[in-house]
Design an enzyme around this catalytic site. Structure first.
Site, PDB file in Angstrom:
ATOM      1  N   LYS A 164       0.859  -1.183   0.000  1.00  0.00           N
ATOM      2  CA  LYS A 164       0.000   0.000   0.000  1.00  0.00           C
ATOM      3  C   LYS A 164       0.888   1.222   0.000  1.00  0.00           C
ATOM      4  O   LYS A 164       2.018   1.178   0.473  1.00  0.00           O
ATOM      5  CB  LYS A 164      -0.876   0.013   1.262  1.00  0.00           C
ATOM      6  N   GLY A 261     -20.516   5.702   6.194  1.00  0.00           N
ATOM      7  CA  GLY A 261     -19.655   6.191   5.111  1.00  0.00           C
ATOM      8  C   GLY A 261     -20.308   5.956   3.767  1.00  0.00           C
ATOM      9  O   GLY A 261     -20.628   4.812   3.403  1.00  0.00           O
ATOM     10  N   GLY A 263     -19.096   6.951   0.607  1.00  0.00           N
ATOM     11  CA  GLY A 263     -18.128   7.353  -0.421  1.00  0.00           C
ATOM     12  C   GLY A 263     -18.175   6.448  -1.636  1.00  0.00           C
ATOM     13  O   GLY A 263     -19.227   5.908  -1.994  1.00  0.00           O
ATOM     14  N   VAL A 265     -17.393   3.494  -2.154  1.00  0.00           N
ATOM     15  CA  VAL A 265     -17.867   2.125  -1.958  1.00  0.00           C
ATOM     16  C   VAL A 265     -19.178   2.107  -1.173  1.00  0.00           C
ATOM     17  O   VAL A 265     -20.107   1.374  -1.516  1.00  0.00           O
ATOM     18  CB  VAL A 265     -16.809   1.262  -1.222  1.00  0.00           C
ATOM     19  N   GLY A 266     -19.263   2.930  -0.136  1.00  0.00           N
ATOM     20  CA  GLY A 266     -20.449   2.933   0.721  1.00  0.00           C
ATOM     21  C   GLY A 266     -21.721   3.272  -0.052  1.00  0.00           C
ATOM     22  O   GLY A 266     -22.775   2.671   0.183  1.00  0.00           O
TER      23      GLY A 266
HETATM   24  N1  PHE Z   1      -7.544   0.265  -2.985  1.00  0.00           N
HETATM   25  C1  PHE Z   1      -7.978  -1.083  -3.239  1.00  0.00           C
HETATM   26  C2  PHE Z   1      -8.231  -1.828  -1.923  1.00  0.00           C
HETATM   27  O1  PHE Z   1      -8.125  -1.294  -0.843  1.00  0.00           O
HETATM   28  C3  PHE Z   1      -6.975  -1.871  -4.031  1.00  0.00           C
HETATM   29  C4  PHE Z   1      -6.685  -1.577  -5.489  1.00  0.00           C
HETATM   30  C5  PHE Z   1      -5.406  -1.851  -5.941  1.00  0.00           C
HETATM   31  C6  PHE Z   1      -7.623  -1.176  -6.425  1.00  0.00           C
HETATM   32  C7  PHE Z   1      -5.061  -1.708  -7.263  1.00  0.00           C
HETATM   33  C8  PHE Z   1      -7.284  -1.015  -7.742  1.00  0.00           C
HETATM   34  C9  PHE Z   1      -6.018  -1.291  -8.167  1.00  0.00           C
HETATM   35  O2  PHE Z   1      -8.570  -2.985  -1.948  1.00  0.00           O
END
Ligand code: PHE
Length: 445
Positions: A164, A261, A263, A265-266
């Protein structure tokens, strides 16, 4: 003294920490000149270039001595302790003081990515933090998120290790060539595939892909669109399985679901739930997000952000910042299950810490499985796009997404119940040996 400041003082720009099997080796570097034009990245120079008249590289002893003299030994030790605790493989910090950017890349584990035939060996998103945030707190977030990515990618059967990135910076304008160029250089030199996370949007991915790097996916212009959509769908499928496990039916009609939340995704998750007939209770610190949802789901009940966790409901779906479920909050929950999209909803930095909290939830009769088992469809979509480019299709993604988020959840809940352990313990047990083959790391020493 913070590590980033210590680098800047010595006209250095990069700090690396590598696990050599027994300890972390430190390496400080100078890899670019102050006059480098980052907007030229991948146009006039690339990740193999060293745009630096006087490059510098200090070995472990030299790096430690420098940081000690700069007054940053305590910061280094704190970071090393964090990495050791999470069994992280390496960490790179890169600073660009003229752009006010500090970027940290946390690589937790690369085992599944080695030999995958691709440039990127690990996958994980990029999260923006405030420029003045406490450096160690940002490092803690990055470490936790990277660790979850290793397990998430493994759970999704992707040939990718976990990583990350955290970025401390003011928000990045979409036409900011220097900032995007610097970011692209950090991404390409790290051999990672990245994508959106909080503060790093699908629009940023589109801007990077248009001019600077293809090692990020999940933009609006990609063949599969923004990754929040599949992530939300995968979580929705998992919630249905959790309902089946608890109530004997996956139907959500009339069930109350509290979504924290709204956003990237939420919001799509809330929409799926509303379409399935669930009664929604929602909260977001951003008023506009609440208003937008109310336009789509007028009968959603809105509560204050500080109330949503303890709202009486069937399902609590955390979809905001992680780390909110500690012992005290868990004791106050009034739900039958916790299943959401948020990364690291439990306030813990180690597997054991998470297992302890998972057991506490189980003791209270609340069904929970670790988030990385079911919030994995975003990275699956990002990987699909990385692998197939414009040929990527929903048809190809969909059955795999169902297998991982739906069937995977059903299997974990069933087996854990049969064995009398928490789903979280069973999930870790299942994945762990794939990430840490016996003879490979000091973890088993
Ligand atoms: N941010 C996404 C997660 O937390 C991961 C992701 C990585 C999305 C690479 C797209 C490309 O799972």
């Amino acid at each position: 003294m913070e590590l980033a400041a210590a680098l800047v003082d010595g006209q250095l720009d990069t700090l690396r920490l590598f696990d050599d099997g027994t300890r972390y080796l430190v390496c400080l570097e100078r890899t670019y000149d102050p006059n480098v034009k980052w907007s030229d990245f991948n146009h006039r120079f690339d990740s193999d270039s060293l745009p630096c008249a006087e490059p510098k590289l200090l070995d472990d002893a030299g790096s430690r001595l420098y940081l000690q003299q700069a007054g940053a030994s305590a910061a280094l030790e704190a970071l090393e302790a964090r990495l050791r605790e999470g069994h992280h493989q390496l960490m790179t910090l890169r600073v660009e003081p003229r752009l006010g950017m500090r970027l940290a890349i946390f690589v937790h584990n690369s085992t599944l990515g080695r030999g995958n035939g691709m440039h990127a060996l690990r996958a994980g998103g990029l999260r923006l933090h405030h420029p003045n945030a406490d450096e160690q707190e940002v490092f803690a977030d990055g470490c936790n998120l990277a660790r979850a990515m290793s397990y998430k990618n493994a759970a999704a059967d992707l040939p990718m290790g976990g990583c990350k990135m955290t970025l401390q910076s003011s928000p990045i304008p979409l036409d900011d060539g220097p900032r995007l160029g610097f970011l692209a250089r950090c991404i390409e030199s790290a051999r990672i595939l990245t994508g959106p996370d909080m503060g790093f949007t699908p629009e940023h991915v589109d801007a990077l892909r248009a001019q600077y790097t293809l090692q990020c996916t999940g933009g609006n212009l990609g063949p599969l669109g923004p990754t929040g959509i599949p992530t939300a769908f995968g979580v929705f499928l998992a919630i249905r399985e959790a309902a089946r496990h608890t109530f004997g039916s996956p139907e959500l009609t009339g069930r109350t679901v509290a979504v924290q939340g709204l956003g990237f995704v939420g919001r799509p998750l809330a929409e799926h739930l509303a379409t399935a007939g669930a009664k929604l209770v929602v909260a977001d610190i951003d008023e506009r997000a609440v208003t937008r949802l109310r336009e789509l789901v007028p009968n959603a009940t809105v509560v204050a952000p500080e109330q949503v966790l303890t709202t009486p409901c069937d399902v609590l779906a955390p979809c905001a910042r992680g780390g909110q479920l500690d012992e005290a909050t868990i004791d106050r929950l009034q739900c039958k299950m916790v299943f959401g999209a948020a990364n690291n909803p439990l306030k813990a930095s180690t597997q054991q810490g998470e297992i302890n909290l998972a057991r506490r939830l189980a003791k209270r009769g609340i069904l929970f499985q670790i988030d990385w088992l079911h919030n994995t469809a975003g990275v699956m979509s990002g990987f699909e796009e990385y692998l197939r480019g414009s040929e990527a299709t929903q048809e190809h993604l969909r059955p795999r997404l169902e297998r991982v988020c739906k069937d995977g959840t059903a299997e974990v809940l069933r087996t854990a119940a049969a064995r009398g352990i928490t789903p979280t313990e069973y999930a870790y047990e299942k994945i762990e040996t794939r990430l840490f083959p016996r003879d490979r790391t000091h973890r088993n020493a």
